[in-house]
Scaffold this active site. Sequence first.
Site, short mmCIF file in Angstrom:
data_model
loop_
_atom_site.label_atom_id
_atom_site.label_comp_id
_atom_site.label_asym_id
_atom_site.label_seq_id
_atom_site.Cartn_x
_atom_site.Cartn_y
_atom_site.Cartn_z
N ILE A 102 34.48 50.02 49.77
CA ILE A 102 35.69 49.53 49.11
C ILE A 102 36.15 50.53 48.06
O ILE A 102 35.34 51.31 47.54
CB ILE A 102 35.42 48.13 48.49
CG1 ILE A 102 36.67 47.55 47.85
CG2 ILE A 102 34.24 48.16 47.54
CD1 ILE A 102 36.55 46.08 47.41
N CYS A 103 37.44 50.52 47.78
CA CYS A 103 38.04 51.30 46.70
C CYS A 103 38.00 52.79 47.03
O CYS A 103 38.54 53.22 48.04
CB CYS A 103 37.33 50.95 45.39
SG CYS A 103 38.15 51.51 43.88
N ALA A 104 37.37 53.59 46.20
CA ALA A 104 37.30 55.03 46.44
C ALA A 104 36.23 55.39 47.47
O ALA A 104 36.24 56.50 48.00
CB ALA A 104 37.01 55.76 45.13
N TYR A 125 41.42 52.80 48.04
CA TYR A 125 42.23 52.79 46.83
C TYR A 125 43.32 53.88 46.94
O TYR A 125 43.03 55.02 47.32
CB TYR A 125 41.35 53.06 45.61
CG TYR A 125 42.03 52.74 44.31
CD1 TYR A 125 42.08 51.45 43.83
CD2 TYR A 125 42.65 53.74 43.57
CE1 TYR A 125 42.71 51.14 42.63
CE2 TYR A 125 43.28 53.46 42.37
CZ TYR A 125 43.31 52.15 41.91
OH TYR A 125 43.95 51.86 40.73
N ALA A 152 38.02 48.17 52.23
CA ALA A 152 38.99 47.42 51.43
C ALA A 152 39.59 48.32 50.38
O ALA A 152 39.01 49.34 50.00
CB ALA A 152 38.32 46.21 50.78
#
Length: 190
Positions: A102-104, A125, A152
């Site tokens: 998720i994210c980075a 992200y 995500a």
Amino acid sequence: MTKALVILANGAEDIETISVTDILTRGGIKVTVAALSDSSTEITTAHGMVFKAGKLLKDVDDTYDIIVVPGGYDGSMNCRNSDLVGRMLREQKERGGVIGAICAAPGFVLTKHGILDDSTPATGYPGTTKDIPLPVSDKDVVIDPANKIITAKGPAFAAKFAFAILAVLKNRETAEKVAGDMLYVENMLD
């Protein structure tokens, strides 16, 4: 028993780590949180919280149904720069286990360690996805059943990410029950 490994690196995004660990545990998944460190199980997150992992990542000697890499810029960079994380992720992919990021982490970690390719839809992200091979998705959470990868966008979608993982590891009914018990009102799988 279904088992999950959550990699905890210094600088990991707090809510992404907590949401995944909490929601999977509520759903009956045995969660191991392992610190990416040479000697300390205490990790400082992106927002200054100190978490104590259950063990050091280098001491993990089990196989897991999923390995999850939370985001956060520094946490993702620490995982990106880790040969151990790369080896574990590649072994997980080779044995057909699920990988979540998720994210980075999708752009910085999964791409760097050869987990994502141009057949793997993924998200991350904004601003961290330039290295993700196409197609980059604009969805909040992307489940790729063919490659067994769940990604995500970031902190706002941490719970939705965790419910998606739970639905994949167990089933949609279990994810919906846990969501309902937590009073989570958004349809987490759509």
